[in-house]
Motif scaffolding. Structure first.
Motif, short mmCIF file in Angstrom:
data_model
loop_
_atom_site.label_atom_id
_atom_site.label_comp_id
_atom_site.label_asym_id
_atom_site.label_seq_id
_atom_site.Cartn_x
_atom_site.Cartn_y
_atom_site.Cartn_z
N LEU A 25 1.69 6.77 -15.02
CA LEU A 25 1.35 6.63 -16.44
C LEU A 25 0.45 7.77 -16.91
O LEU A 25 0.59 8.27 -18.03
CB LEU A 25 0.68 5.28 -16.68
CG LEU A 25 0.32 4.94 -18.12
CD1 LEU A 25 1.56 5.01 -19.01
CD2 LEU A 25 -0.31 3.56 -18.21
N GLN A 28 2.59 10.71 -17.64
CA GLN A 28 3.27 10.54 -18.93
C GLN A 28 2.32 10.84 -20.08
O GLN A 28 2.71 11.47 -21.08
CB GLN A 28 3.81 9.12 -19.05
CG GLN A 28 4.93 8.80 -18.07
CD GLN A 28 5.38 7.35 -18.17
OE1 GLN A 28 4.91 6.59 -19.03
NE2 GLN A 28 6.28 6.94 -17.29
N LEU A 29 1.07 10.42 -19.97
CA LEU A 29 0.09 10.68 -21.01
C LEU A 29 -0.20 12.17 -21.15
O LEU A 29 -0.44 12.67 -22.25
CB LEU A 29 -1.20 9.92 -20.73
CG LEU A 29 -1.20 8.43 -21.07
CD1 LEU A 29 -2.45 7.75 -20.53
CD2 LEU A 29 -1.10 8.23 -22.57
N ALA A 32 2.75 13.56 -23.05
CA ALA A 32 2.73 13.10 -24.44
C ALA A 32 1.59 13.76 -25.22
O ALA A 32 1.76 14.08 -26.41
CB ALA A 32 2.58 11.58 -24.47
N TRP A 75 9.31 6.14 -26.16
CA TRP A 75 8.34 6.40 -25.10
C TRP A 75 6.95 6.67 -25.67
O TRP A 75 5.94 6.37 -25.02
CB TRP A 75 8.78 7.60 -24.28
CG TRP A 75 9.10 8.81 -25.11
CD1 TRP A 75 10.30 9.13 -25.68
CD2 TRP A 75 8.20 9.85 -25.49
NE1 TRP A 75 10.22 10.30 -26.38
CE2 TRP A 75 8.94 10.78 -26.27
CE3 TRP A 75 6.86 10.11 -25.23
CZ2 TRP A 75 8.37 11.92 -26.82
CZ3 TRP A 75 6.30 11.25 -25.76
CH2 TRP A 75 7.03 12.13 -26.53
N THR A 78 5.04 3.29 -26.64
CA THR A 78 4.58 2.42 -25.55
C THR A 78 3.27 2.90 -24.92
O THR A 78 2.65 2.16 -24.16
CB THR A 78 5.65 2.35 -24.45
OG1 THR A 78 5.91 3.68 -23.96
CG2 THR A 78 6.94 1.76 -25.00
N LEU A 79 2.84 4.11 -25.24
CA LEU A 79 1.62 4.66 -24.65
C LEU A 79 0.41 4.34 -25.52
O LEU A 79 0.55 4.15 -26.74
CB LEU A 79 1.76 6.19 -24.49
CG LEU A 79 2.87 6.66 -23.56
CD1 LEU A 79 3.00 8.17 -23.58
CD2 LEU A 79 2.63 6.17 -22.13
N SER A 142 -3.76 0.11 -21.24
CA SER A 142 -2.48 0.34 -20.55
C SER A 142 -2.65 0.76 -19.10
O SER A 142 -1.75 0.53 -18.29
CB SER A 142 -1.62 1.38 -21.27
OG SER A 142 -1.35 0.99 -22.59
#
Length: 474
Positions: A25, A28-29, A32, A75, A78-79, A142
């Protein structure tokens, strides 16, 4: 004493140990956050070019709310939102620095660049749990509960945490805090020291009784052979991949083309990253130990205001520029600044054009013909023999004391208040003399300000670029 003077702000840096799901995660952050930065930068640039409009982070935040809800980007929805808000705030600060001419125009971030994000803490609930043992935890949206390797007690009001990933793939967290009680100010052993920071020795310290040297760790030089071997191996792997994709390896990869990556190439990248992380760890540890020892033992610290960026670009020699980067002179200055503020010491930055190396410490004569490569020289006026670095350290100590004495008591010409002039009495006594009111601002004295710099430049002949680098090198 006001609350601002009685407390200080600081950051606690700790190693973070995420689980496998948390690490995924976090990755992914990172991607993003890069996407949001590039999106907002493109919006700002196009709005100004097309309509002459300057967007701020508030308007971009409203627009990002709708952008985030787009079904084509599930996507992003959801963050957690908080890191993206901080990205917009960071970009607002970057543009403020640009308009104030303190920095260049913000640039788009590339894949594989910096990997960091920031979360602010809700002051209505406890998100950081410090039980006093080896570990601490922080609850983030999260991500859940992140485990931190606790290195010291987390005092003060905790405001935010910045998560960053280094080249070795390790995650670290920097927790900012304010309202921390200042440490007790102890009587220093020495009244003043002069520091000559260099490339061969990290510090040459003159304390009025003699000189001593702190050897440089030379962290990059110690890993240079292995680093070159891994980089040559990586170059061969990239060339092979370009040939496999029908590209010419003798030319740069075309823009927009992404090269494939094999397991061996990823392994080589990890080896290079680990080496760079080891270099950073060695360098950081040596700087912290040296700066803490100096601040602990002396009340007044004189150091030269080096132009580190100019030195890293100067001389036209790659080995010299690499040595400047390896010495980390800018980081040393930063650590001395905030640690001096914590312990109530006075840090004096001597003008970079002051000829500390060329001035005879015995008679005061200036040896203008002294060259950078001459490490030992004899004064043409009195015949005293000098070691270049030790003589510079002694002169920096003398000049720092002179600047403090010149700034107290306050005079109409100096334009300063006597609150800063109290630094003159700091020699031989304790107390936070000469400090400014901000805990994160460098202590200053009147004699080292911009007016004094202009007066010194006007009174001396103009120097060439080579002379400036030579003087700045001490």
């Amino acid at each position: 004493m006001t609350e601002a003077l009685a407390t200080l702000s600081r950051a606690y840096r700790m190693r973070v140990y995420p689980t496998r799901d948390q690490a995924r995660l976090l990755a992914q952050l990172v991607g993003a956050s890069r996407h949001v930065w590039n999106w907002s930068l493109a919006k700002r640039t196009s709005a100004y070019r097309e309509r002459g409009e300057r967007l701020n982070w508030v308007s971009l935040s409203r627009e990002f709310t709708e952008y985030r809800r787009d079904p084509e980007r599930p996507w992003l929805a959801t963050l957690p939102r908080e890191p993206f808000n901080q990205v917009l705030r960071d970009q607002e600060r970057a543009f403020a620095n640009f308009f104030a001419k303190r920095a260049a125009y913000p640039r788009f971030e590339r894949r594989g660049g910096r990997a960091s994000m920031r979360f602010t803490f809700d002051q209505r609930r406890q998100q950081v749990r410090d039980t006093g043992g080896r570990w601490a935890t922080v609850d983030l949206p999260s991500l859940g509960s992140l485990k931190l390797r606790r290195t010291e007690a987390l005092n003060g009001r905790l405001r935010s945490i910045t998560l960053s990933r280094d080249s070795a793939g390790r995650w670290h967290g920097a927790i900012t805090a304010d309202g921390i009680s200042r440490p007790a100010i102890h009587v220093p052993e020495l009244d003043a020291v002069g520091l000559d920071a260099g490339l061969r020795d990290l510090l040459v310290i003159a304390d009025g009784h003699g000189t001593r040297r702190v050897p440089a760790p030379k962290a990059l030089a110690s890993k240079q052979a292995r680093l070159r071997r891994y980089q040559r191996q990586q170059s061969r792997q990239i060339a092979a991949q370009m040939r496999a994709q029908g590209l010419d390896p003798t030319k740069p990869c075309p823009k927009g083309v992404r090269l494939g990556s094999s397991n061996r190439r990823r392994k080589t990248q990890q080896q290079i990253g680990r080496l760079h992380a080891q270099v950073a760890d060695l360098r950081r540890d040596a700087l912290h130990q040296a700066s803490a020892a100096v601040v602990r033992e002396a009340q007044v610290i004189g150091i030269e205001d080096l132009a580190v960026k100019a030195m890293s670009r100067g001389m036209g020699r790659k080995a010299f520029r690499r040595s400047v980067a390896d010495a980390a002179l800018g980081e040393l200055r930063r650590q001395l600044t905030y640690k001096a503020g914590w312990r109530g010491r006075t840090l004096v930055a001597v003008n970079r054009f002051y000829p500390s190396s060329k001035t005879c410490g015995a008679c005061g004569a200036i040896h203008a013909a002294l060259k950078l490569k001459e490490r030992r020289w004899a004064c043409p006026a009195c015949g005293t023999e000098h070691d270049r670095d030790e003589n510079a350290a002694r002169n920096l100590r003398t000049e720092a004391l002179r600047l403090i004495a010149a700034s107290s008591p306050a005079t109409p010409r100096s334009g300063e208040s006597d609150a800063r002039g109290e630094a003159a009495a700091a020699v031989g006594r304790t107390g936070p003399a000469g400090l400014s009111t901000s805990a994160n601002r460098e202590p200053t004295v009147a004699g080292s300000g911009a007016k004094a710099d202009r007066r010194q430049r006007q009174s001396r002949p103009r120097k060439t670029r080579t002379d400036r680098v030579a003087v700045g090198s001490g």
